[in-house]
Design a protein around this motif. Structure first.
Motif, mmCIF file in Angstrom:
data_model
loop_
_atom_site.group_PDB
_atom_site.id
_atom_site.type_symbol
_atom_site.label_atom_id
_atom_site.label_comp_id
_atom_site.label_asym_id
_atom_site.label_seq_id
_atom_site.Cartn_x
_atom_site.Cartn_y
_atom_site.Cartn_z
ATOM 1 N N ILE A 184 0.828 -1.210 0.000
ATOM 2 C CA ILE A 184 0.000 0.000 0.000
ATOM 3 C C ILE A 184 0.859 1.256 0.000
ATOM 4 O O ILE A 184 0.533 2.246 -0.640
ATOM 5 C CB ILE A 184 -0.959 -0.019 1.218
ATOM 6 C CG1 ILE A 184 -2.076 -1.029 0.970
ATOM 7 C CG2 ILE A 184 -1.548 1.373 1.492
ATOM 8 C CD1 ILE A 184 -2.945 -1.307 2.181
ATOM 9 N N GLN B 9 3.846 1.496 -1.261
ATOM 10 C CA GLN B 9 4.677 1.555 -2.488
ATOM 11 C C GLN B 9 3.903 2.246 -3.616
ATOM 12 O O GLN B 9 2.698 2.465 -3.498
ATOM 13 C CB GLN B 9 5.043 0.108 -2.901
ATOM 14 C CG GLN B 9 6.082 -0.031 -3.994
ATOM 15 C CD GLN B 9 7.406 0.668 -3.714
ATOM 16 O OE1 GLN B 9 7.493 1.897 -3.879
ATOM 17 N NE2 GLN B 9 8.414 -0.079 -3.302
ATOM 18 N N TYR B 10 4.599 2.595 -4.700
ATOM 19 C CA TYR B 10 3.915 3.066 -5.908
ATOM 20 C C TYR B 10 2.903 2.022 -6.363
ATOM 21 O O TYR B 10 3.169 0.822 -6.281
ATOM 22 C CB TYR B 10 4.908 3.262 -7.063
ATOM 23 C CG TYR B 10 5.751 4.504 -6.972
ATOM 24 C CD1 TYR B 10 5.212 5.762 -7.236
ATOM 25 C CD2 TYR B 10 7.105 4.433 -6.658
ATOM 26 C CE1 TYR B 10 5.998 6.907 -7.170
ATOM 27 C CE2 TYR B 10 7.907 5.579 -6.584
ATOM 28 C CZ TYR B 10 7.346 6.813 -6.847
ATOM 29 O OH TYR B 10 8.110 7.945 -6.783
ATOM 30 N N GLY B 11 1.774 2.474 -6.847
ATOM 31 C CA GLY B 11 0.813 1.585 -7.479
ATOM 32 C C GLY B 11 0.869 1.744 -8.988
ATOM 33 O O GLY B 11 1.588 2.610 -9.499
ATOM 34 N N THR B 12 0.108 0.935 -9.698
ATOM 35 C CA THR B 12 0.039 1.130 -11.148
ATOM 36 C C THR B 12 -0.792 2.385 -11.434
ATOM 37 O O THR B 12 -1.645 2.774 -10.636
ATOM 38 C CB THR B 12 -0.647 -0.053 -11.860
ATOM 39 O OG1 THR B 12 -2.002 -0.133 -11.388
ATOM 40 C CG2 THR B 12 0.074 -1.355 -11.565
ATOM 41 N N THR B 13 -0.547 2.988 -12.587
ATOM 42 C CA THR B 13 -1.297 4.181 -12.975
ATOM 43 C C THR B 13 -2.787 3.858 -13.091
ATOM 44 O O THR B 13 -3.639 4.638 -12.660
ATOM 45 C CB THR B 13 -0.768 4.718 -14.311
ATOM 46 O OG1 THR B 13 0.635 4.968 -14.165
ATOM 47 C CG2 THR B 13 -1.457 6.011 -14.712
ATOM 48 N N GLU B 14 -3.112 2.702 -13.626
ATOM 49 C CA GLU B 14 -4.520 2.337 -13.865
ATOM 50 C C GLU B 14 -5.290 2.145 -12.569
ATOM 51 O O GLU B 14 -6.481 2.437 -12.519
ATOM 52 C CB GLU B 14 -4.598 1.053 -14.700
ATOM 53 C CG GLU B 14 -4.105 1.198 -16.128
ATOM 54 C CD GLU B 14 -2.577 1.064 -16.265
ATOM 55 O OE1 GLU B 14 -1.871 1.001 -15.222
ATOM 56 O OE2 GLU B 14 -2.089 1.039 -17.411
ATOM 57 N N GLN C 279 0.029 9.518 -15.978
ATOM 58 C CA GLN C 279 1.452 9.278 -15.674
ATOM 59 C C GLN C 279 2.222 10.590 -15.534
ATOM 60 O O GLN C 279 3.079 10.735 -14.669
ATOM 61 C CB GLN C 279 2.107 8.424 -16.759
ATOM 62 C CG GLN C 279 1.819 6.940 -16.618
ATOM 63 C CD GLN C 279 2.502 6.099 -17.693
ATOM 64 O OE1 GLN C 279 3.115 6.632 -18.619
ATOM 65 N NE2 GLN C 279 2.394 4.798 -17.573
ATOM 66 N N VAL D 261 1.086 10.216 -11.511
ATOM 67 C CA VAL D 261 1.625 8.846 -11.532
ATOM 68 C C VAL D 261 0.590 7.775 -11.182
ATOM 69 O O VAL D 261 0.367 6.848 -11.948
ATOM 70 C CB VAL D 261 2.871 8.682 -10.621
ATOM 71 C CG1 VAL D 261 3.514 7.326 -10.848
ATOM 72 C CG2 VAL D 261 3.879 9.804 -10.874
ATOM 73 N N CYS D 262 -0.021 7.867 -10.004
ATOM 74 C CA CYS D 262 -1.034 6.881 -9.630
ATOM 75 C C CYS D 262 -1.897 7.498 -8.530
ATOM 76 O O CYS D 262 -1.540 8.518 -7.959
ATOM 77 C CB CYS D 262 -0.399 5.572 -9.148
ATOM 78 S SG CYS D 262 0.596 5.712 -7.660
ATOM 79 N N SER D 263 -3.037 6.871 -8.243
ATOM 80 C CA SER D 263 -3.913 7.380 -7.189
ATOM 81 C C SER D 263 -3.518 6.769 -5.846
ATOM 82 O O SER D 263 -2.852 5.737 -5.787
ATOM 83 C CB SER D 263 -5.375 7.045 -7.517
ATOM 84 O OG SER D 263 -5.741 7.617 -8.758
ATOM 85 N N ASN D 264 -3.951 7.418 -4.772
ATOM 86 C CA ASN D 264 -3.638 6.977 -3.409
ATOM 87 C C ASN D 264 -4.060 5.511 -3.202
ATOM 88 O O ASN D 264 -5.231 5.162 -3.363
ATOM 89 C CB ASN D 264 -4.379 7.902 -2.429
ATOM 90 C CG ASN D 264 -4.093 7.587 -0.983
ATOM 91 O OD1 ASN D 264 -4.539 6.568 -0.466
ATOM 92 N ND2 ASN D 264 -3.351 8.460 -0.316
ATOM 93 N N ASN D 265 -3.097 4.664 -2.849
ATOM 94 C CA ASN D 265 -3.365 3.224 -2.750
ATOM 95 C C ASN D 265 -4.308 2.856 -1.610
ATOM 96 O O ASN D 265 -5.169 1.987 -1.766
ATOM 97 C CB ASN D 265 -2.059 2.460 -2.519
ATOM 98 C CG ASN D 265 -1.198 2.407 -3.754
ATOM 99 O OD1 ASN D 265 -1.697 2.458 -4.874
ATOM 100 N ND2 ASN D 265 0.107 2.306 -3.562
#
Lengths: 395, 395
Positions: free
Chosen positions: A63, A65-70, A262, A266-270
């Protein structure tokens, strides 16, 4: 700094008038019908606390870490399934989780709008969408509407005339007017756009907050051309502070939205994505939406009744079937814009005058938007009564 | 959909090559030095769990509501105070909380860049910043650099020649090269930009992750003209999954950034802002950063040592004083780009070839970026040894 250094686009948009009005009313004894805030009573604090705790205990390292953009796959799957209920066929590949639905509007404009391209909108419409289109230096053109939504004839005519890059519509309990686009109009609108190859952005943050009547199929459900994008949000059903929304789009547009995201954040809050997934998967989300409706319906009724009773004779008012807002048109000679100052100062009540929702802000001066979700029933009763007196010149 | 409907800007940017490489390596037995991911071991899971729980219990209704665009005031205050340590004078009015530092780059471009405006950058530089500038249809021009950072002479020359709207610099442990801009260069760079009235974006996500040597004053600390914007992030010091960064800017630019954020995602995630505030205010943040340094320093040392030992003779390598990346230039005739496929297939190791970091992607083919934060010491030992063999033609 030398103002000439700023990009041309920035001269099109100034700080949101709503946010400025809200700043004036914060921490004061003013009753605000100004914002579009959900009721703080409606927030699932306990659920969110429990999910956050459990999720961080189980999946903390993922959670944080970076998540995927999608976005989080199980949430995309559940949203694809939920979309069936409004007639949209989608798989997880069609879903992009975003930092609020506001980001969908921004990413759609980024994907489609070159300077001077035309965007067709309902007039009036969501102020913050107008601001996005202005940021992308679009030419914004209004389509005529009535109490059933956009007029398909006028839409067709304006598609031919302006060759727009985008049609932006809020089909349910529109912001600011509260109007719901009728079933037959939905199909006609989609047909008009699809046949002309014009992308449609269907912005639908309020549809689940329906007080009466049946849910209608989405405009996007009639899309045979792959040009419709559906946007929604958890701001009105879970929490705006978590900043979570989503887009449903066909492959071509989806690719552009993903690349746009991106470069944007980059990505939304996990954690927000995982918590909302748990909320939906457990069935608590559906129950919670019912609770919100039970809280908001009497507020809408109370505000409607109080406006009818206390506003000057000749005030026009329609009763929205859901959502957060009541829209009123004052009788001749009364300016909602000019009355805002006395309303705040004498009645200690704030609302948003109609002008900022119009493409041409010289319109709508006799109209006003009042939010009924954020105030209590008592505040609505007292506040509208006071407002009625100010508008009638009694205080 | 008809490709002609898409905005011109979208043809400038494709999906991030790094994210594509990462997708190939996910869930497989490949050791990846590809991404810019922090170590999962470094995440303060327990702290975040505790703060989230306590904060939702105490302030749940506020946290789940919309926040201000500018962000949580106590966090802005603490960040303004922290900025003093790198010589920046700021108050909370100068701080904007953002959805990652990536959003600062996007908002700066939104505020400053019209089509065909020039942005000056270190060449090579952060790929995702290049993509932002391409999205805003900037003309990107590289400034010459050496092992102490940008060459002030070349910067001055290119400011005169191109009249740029923005200079973008990563002053500490630059991504991808690891270079740190020297003290004297910082002042010279700021002077050159300030005198010419050119805005500078100082992107500084890594500076706290310093393994040796003293912290240097920010380029922005020498700003007497109000044209510098400082950006940083909690992605490398707390968690990238919470999506939290910030900008420090003077009043004029700040106004533009705030309006840009209003149209983009309204406000940043409230819980993340509050949790990071607690982390910083309690002093745990400072301790935690020390832990990260203790984890990463031996990884940098191990990777450096292994590359020196196993890579082909003539490989050029500099030892960064901090950050997440090692940058290598392979000897003549060896292409990092062509070796990526055999590296993944034979050695089961991934890295990023140099080209995507260059303005002109025909450059940097013999260079490569290797991340040392995300892999374990053991993976670094095994992975670099295998990579050395592939690059030397031994497997």
């Amino acid at each position: 700094m030398d103002p000439a250094m700023f990009a041309t686009r920035t001269s099109n948009v100034s700080a949101s008038i709503i946010r400025e009005i809200l700043k004036l009313t914060q921490g004061s004894d003013i009753i605000s019908f100004g914002g579009g805030f959900p009721s703080p009573q409606s927030f699932p604090v306990e659920d969110m606390k429990r999910y956050n705790e459990e999720l961080l205990a189980k999946y903390g390292k993922e959670i944080l870490q970076y998540g995927t953009t999608e976005g989080f796959v199980p949430l995309r799957e559940i949203l694809a399934k939920q979309a069936e209920e409004i007639g949209i066929s989608a798989t997880k590949e069609n879903i992009l989780l975003t930092t609020g639905a506001q980001q969908v509007i921004d990413l759609m404009a980024k994907a489609l709008i070159d300077k001077d391209d035309v965007v067709l909108v309902e007039n009036p419409t969501f102020l913050a969408a107008l601001n996005v289109f202005k940021m992308y230096e679009a030419r914004i053109v209004g389509v005529d509407t009535d109490s059933h939504g956009l007029l398909p004839d006028d839409l067709e005519r304006k598609i031919k005339e302006h060759k727009p890059k985008l049609v932006y519509i809020i089909p349910n309990f529109q912001n600011p007017t509260g109007v719901t686009t009728s079933f037959s109009r939905r199909k006609e609108i989609m047909d008009a756009c699809g046949k002309a190859g014009v992308p449609v952005l269907e912005d639908d943050p309020y549809s689940l907050i329906r007080f009466e009547g049946e849910h209608l199929p989405a405009i996007s459900s009639f899309d045979k051309w792959g040009t419709a994008v559906y946007a929604s949000s958890f701001s009105k059903t879970v929490s705006p502070g978590i900043r979570l929304g989503y887009a449903i789009a066909g492959k071509d547009i989806m690719n552009k939205l993903v690349v746009g995201k991106q470069t944007t954040d980059v990505c939304s809050n996990n954690l927000a994505q995982r918590a909302v997934y748990e909320f939906m998967a457990s069935g608590r989300f559906a129950e919670h939406v019912k609770d919100i409706i039970s809280e908001y319906r009497p507020k809408r009724d109370k505000m409607f009744e109080m406006v009818e009773r206390t506003f000057p004779k000749g005030t026009k008012l329609n009763k929205p079937h859901g959502g957060l807002f009541l829209w009123a048109k004052l009788p001749d000679g009364i300016s909602a814009e000019q009355m805002l100052k006395p309303a705040i100062e004498k009645a200690k009540v704030a609302y948003i005058p109609g002008s900022p929702f119009y493409i041409d802000p010289s319109h709508g001066k006799d109209e006003m938007r009042m939010n009924f979700s954020n105030a209590t029933l008592e505040q609505i009763e007292i506040g509208i009564e006071r407002l009625g007196k100010v508008l009638s010149g009694k205080i």
